[in-house]
Structures are given as C-alpha cells and as structure tokens.
Design a protein around this motif. Sequence first.
Motif, short mmCIF file in Angstrom:
data_model
loop_
_atom_site.label_atom_id
_atom_site.label_comp_id
_atom_site.label_asym_id
_atom_site.label_seq_id
_atom_site.Cartn_x
_atom_site.Cartn_y
_atom_site.Cartn_z
N SER A 1 49.48 93.84 13.34
CA SER A 1 49.33 92.79 14.72
C SER A 1 50.44 92.42 15.05
O SER A 1 51.17 92.60 15.71
CB SER A 1 48.19 91.90 14.79
OG SER A 1 46.68 92.78 14.97
N SER A 2 50.61 91.80 13.63
CA SER A 2 52.48 91.16 13.90
C SER A 2 53.41 92.45 13.97
O SER A 2 54.58 92.16 14.70
CB SER A 2 53.15 90.44 12.74
OG SER A 2 52.44 90.94 11.65
N ILE A 3 53.23 93.82 13.63
CA ILE A 3 53.85 95.02 13.45
C ILE A 3 53.89 94.62 15.67
O ILE A 3 55.19 94.84 15.82
CB ILE A 3 53.90 95.22 12.33
CG1 ILE A 3 54.08 95.16 11.78
CG2 ILE A 3 54.46 96.69 13.35
CD1 ILE A 3 53.53 96.53 9.91
N LYS A 4 52.81 94.72 15.81
CA LYS A 4 52.65 95.46 17.42
C LYS A 4 53.36 95.10 17.71
O LYS A 4 53.68 95.03 19.14
CB LYS A 4 51.23 95.66 17.62
CG LYS A 4 50.76 96.80 16.66
CD LYS A 4 49.17 96.23 18.21
CE LYS A 4 48.57 98.55 18.43
NZ LYS A 4 47.43 98.44 18.84
N GLN A 5 53.72 93.38 17.77
CA GLN A 5 53.74 92.24 18.91
C GLN A 5 55.59 93.08 18.75
O GLN A 5 56.52 92.11 19.59
CB GLN A 5 53.55 91.32 18.20
CG GLN A 5 54.15 89.71 19.25
CD GLN A 5 53.26 88.47 18.82
OE1 GLN A 5 53.28 88.51 17.18
NE2 GLN A 5 53.41 87.31 19.20
N HIS A 6 56.07 92.69 17.16
CA HIS A 6 57.12 92.86 16.98
C HIS A 6 57.69 93.73 18.17
O HIS A 6 58.95 94.05 18.68
CB HIS A 6 57.80 93.25 15.95
CG HIS A 6 59.49 93.39 15.31
ND1 HIS A 6 59.87 92.25 15.31
CD2 HIS A 6 60.02 94.77 15.32
CE1 HIS A 6 61.30 92.64 15.06
NE2 HIS A 6 60.81 93.90 14.82
N TYR A 7 57.36 94.86 18.17
CA TYR A 7 58.02 96.17 18.94
C TYR A 7 56.44 96.43 20.17
O TYR A 7 57.15 97.45 20.70
CB TYR A 7 57.56 97.04 17.93
CG TYR A 7 58.30 97.74 17.16
CD1 TYR A 7 59.46 98.21 16.47
CD2 TYR A 7 57.62 97.19 15.47
CE1 TYR A 7 60.40 98.13 15.63
CE2 TYR A 7 58.23 97.71 14.03
CZ TYR A 7 60.05 98.12 14.51
OH TYR A 7 60.63 98.59 13.21
#
Length: 81
Positions: free
Chosen positions: A40-46
């Motif tokens: 989820s934090s990767i999704k938010q970053h991208y």
Amino acid sequence: MDLIINSHEGDIYLVNEQQHNSQRILCDSNHHPLRFASISSIKQHYQEQAIDKVWLVQHSAYDEMCGLQSANQPMKMPLSW
C-alpha cells in the motif's frame, strides 16, 4: 513503466523500476535503496505515475533453513494495480 517489488523478511519491500529493458532500484537522496513497509505504501508513492505492470517477487530461505537445496528461482506473480 513496470515495477518489480521484491518482498523480503521483516516486511521489507524494495522496488525496481523497469523501462525499455533497463532496470534500476528505487533509491533515496543518499543513494540507499528506498524501503517500504507495505505494498500500500508503494502504491501511494506511485499514485501520480502511470504504471503498466507490477510484479511481486517473493524470496524465501525456507528450503535452506530446512537443510534442503535452495530453490534458485523466487516466486514471481503479477499484481493488480
């Protein structure tokens, strides 16, 4: 751009960005690999970038821990983004 998310023990996720047959690991301003605690934090970053495909690569030391020969290939699966 494609993302290859490498999952490691301890809830550590590292991201490789792939474009035109070239890969690079995502790093911070000090040139250290940027660590994420969740997908989820990767999704938010991208969230502001166009991503074509995302792959999750799971590395496991289970075979080695049990005294078996290591499986050379990690598990790789596509993720819905």
